[in-house]
Design a protein around this motif. Structure first.
Motif, mmCIF file in Angstrom:
data_model
loop_
_atom_site.group_PDB
_atom_site.id
_atom_site.type_symbol
_atom_site.label_atom_id
_atom_site.label_comp_id
_atom_site.label_asym_id
_atom_site.label_seq_id
_atom_site.Cartn_x
_atom_site.Cartn_y
_atom_site.Cartn_z
ATOM 1 N N ARG A 1 33.920 45.641 40.073
ATOM 2 C CA ARG A 1 34.740 45.467 41.281
ATOM 3 C C ARG A 1 34.427 44.102 41.890
ATOM 4 O O ARG A 1 33.255 43.743 42.029
ATOM 5 N N THR A 2 35.459 43.352 42.239
ATOM 6 C CA THR A 2 35.277 41.963 42.672
ATOM 7 C C THR A 2 35.919 41.717 44.024
ATOM 8 O O THR A 2 37.102 42.032 44.218
ATOM 9 N N MET B 1 38.833 49.829 43.699
ATOM 10 C CA MET B 1 37.810 49.100 44.456
ATOM 11 C C MET B 1 36.885 50.025 45.244
ATOM 12 O O MET B 1 35.878 49.571 45.803
ATOM 13 N N ASN C 1 40.330 38.547 40.753
ATOM 14 C CA ASN C 1 39.677 39.831 41.007
ATOM 15 C C ASN C 1 40.392 40.962 40.288
ATOM 16 O O ASN C 1 40.393 42.099 40.740
ATOM 17 N N TYR D 1 40.402 42.499 49.113
ATOM 18 C CA TYR D 1 40.026 43.916 49.107
ATOM 19 C C TYR D 1 40.620 44.652 47.911
ATOM 20 O O TYR D 1 40.251 45.786 47.632
ATOM 21 N N LYS E 1 29.832 48.418 39.892
ATOM 22 C CA LYS E 1 29.084 47.549 40.794
ATOM 23 C C LYS E 1 30.048 46.611 41.535
ATOM 24 O O LYS E 1 31.078 46.215 40.995
ATOM 25 N N LEU E 2 29.681 46.244 42.751
ATOM 26 C CA LEU E 2 30.520 45.378 43.569
ATOM 27 C C LEU E 2 29.952 43.965 43.584
ATOM 28 O O LEU E 2 28.800 43.755 43.960
ATOM 29 N N VAL F 1 26.679 44.899 48.827
ATOM 30 C CA VAL F 1 27.092 44.259 47.579
ATOM 31 C C VAL F 1 25.966 44.356 46.564
ATOM 32 O O VAL F 1 24.788 44.433 46.929
#
Length: 462
Positions: A438-439, A323, A428, A288, A419-420, A336
């Motif tokens: 964002r990873t 995040m 990450n 997270y 973007k996720l 996602v």
């Protein structure tokens, strides 16, 4: 009595420098285009030749595009790849060029070609060199100046790390993979919990893992701060290596296996530190935050601020702000934008089989961008030979070309800012997959579940 790490280390000691480091012989040096140019320049400036070029293998991977490999449009990346080829030609080093059948991510190609073997010392100017420890080798990432040392002398100066054994006992639940084991251990130990140690993974759970799973686990050892991760070779290792291109053949194979069977920690070996976990406690995992240790089970919530030590709260909130998550939030069901299957962590044939097992008979969510990138040309051919490419195509996915791809923002596969992405890669960090990207790290099964639903989804529910 000795640990497996002790046995390999002691067998490679050239000399011990008084009040200093140990000079260690290196069996295999891997080189890629990013960290090697300065090392070769150092030799050139000093008029030194490579000492044992037949012990060195090189290939580009970080800058390699995954959509086409006719040209690298980025001038810096193109120069790095061209420089690697020129250096290999000048110094007589085997070079697996971009687009050839031998090419791929260096940490995928080494084991699959039988170049990485039990009992070896292996180094590369790349932190995820720990991957090769899965075959029972001592494999460490090194810096550019150390790469130059190995090129010039086939040795390296190193202080001996401490030893740690992490035992995993029991049977994994359905839907839980080696990636989840690694993310679980990191959450328990933190990303600095193994700093200064070589970690040996042991226990019934580890012995039951396939070689692909062991490679994934060893790959992520560095994310706990450890110097290397290692798994004692056994029949699973031998079956994986037998017949590989560079593995011993005939009588040499029999002699090698007889020696490899001695490569295990003695029953009464003493480690500097030990930890034991139960496989039954491990569920599919997610990260997270912005380090691989900031993770939860997929059906858990992000920790609340009150549950975080006061000294760590500012850093915790900074991660969540980046995040765009909140304390106490549940990630399951969160939309996602991108999914990535690949990297030296999860770019092997078993990972594509797992992904295909989830998406078979389903359709990719239209709003999701999917990058499915094999770790090598051999893996890509296996995908085609097994018909996995047809399953992926029917589900609306494209199989791309071997590359490090979206693991890091050094080639065209960059996740746009904000973007996720849910990713099978290893890190990450802020901007790792692209500036502002964002990873969320996860296993191939969890990534596949998100690819067809468009949201973070527990693979056990599909």
């Amino acid at each position: 009595m000795n640990t497996l790490f002790d046995k390999i280390w002691d067998a490679h000691v050239v000399q011990i420098v008084e009040d200093g480091p140990t000079q260690l012989y290196i069996d295999r040096l891997y080189a890629h285009e990013v960290t090697s140019p300065q090392a070769f320049d150092s030799l050139r400036d000093k008029g030194i030749k490579v000492f044992r070029p037949d012990h060195i293998y090189a290939m580009p991977d970080h800058n390699t595009p995954s959509d086409q490999q006719d040209v690298i449009n980025d001038p810096i990346g193109r120069k790095q790849v061209e420089t690697l080829q020129k250096n290999c030609e000048e110094f007589g080093i085997t070079h697996f060029a971009m687009g050839t059948k031998d090419n791929g991510i260096i940490h995928v190609v080494g084991p699959e070609k039988g170049l990485s073997l039990p009992g070896m010392t292996i180094v590369c100017g790349d932190s995820h060199t720990s991957t090769h420890g899965a075959v029972g080798a001592l494999a460490m990432g090194i810096g550019t100046s150390e790469v130059a040392q190995v090129l010039a002398s086939q040795t390296i100066l190193q202080s001996k790390p401490k030893s740690m054994r992490i035992n995993i006992e029991g049977e994994l639940q359905a839907g839980v993979t080696a990636k989840d084991i690694a993310l679980y251990i990191m959450a328990q130990m933190t990303t600095s919990g193994a700093t200064g140690y070589v970690v040996e993974y042991a226990g019934s759970t580890i012995r039951s893992l396939s070689m692909e799973g062991r490679l994934t686990l060893s790959n992520l050892s560095i994310e706990m701060g450890s110097r290397a991760g290692i798994i004692a070779p056994d029949e699973i290792t031998f079956a994986y290596l037998k017949g590989r291109e560079y593995a011993p053949k005939g009588e040499d194979w029999d002699k090698a296996v007889a020696f490899w069977k001695t490569l295990k920690s003695d029953d009464n070996a003493v480690f500097d530190k030990e930890a034991t976990y139960r496989a039954e406690d491990i569920a599919p995992r997610l990260t997270y935050g912005t380090n691989p240790g900031a993770g939860i089970a997929i059906d858990e919530c992000i920790p609340t601020l009150e549950s975080i030590p006061e000294s760590e709260q500012a850093g915790f909130m900074a991660q969540l702000k980046y995040m765009q998550f909140n304390p106490g939030e549940k990630l399951e069901g969160h939309p996602v934008d991108y999914v990535f299957l690949g990297a030296c962590t999860n770019g092997r044939i078993e990972d594509f089989r797992a992904f295909a097992s989830v998406v078979k008979g389903k359709k990719k969510c239209e709003s999701v961008v999917a990058w499915l990138v094999p770790g090598s040309w051999l893996v890509r051919q296996q995908i085609i030979d097994e018909g996995i490419d047809k399953i992926l195509e029917e589900a609306g996915f494209e199989l791309r070309l071997p590359s490090c791809s979206a693991c890091l923002a050094m080639n065209p596969d960059k996740v746009p800012a904000g973007k996720l992405a849910i990713s099978t890669s290893n890190r990450n960090f802020v901007g790792r997959q692209g500036p502002g990207a964002r990873t969320v790290l996860a296993s191939p099964l969890t990534v596949a579940a998100a690819a067809v639903t468009g949201v973070i989804t527990d693979p056990r529910k599909i």
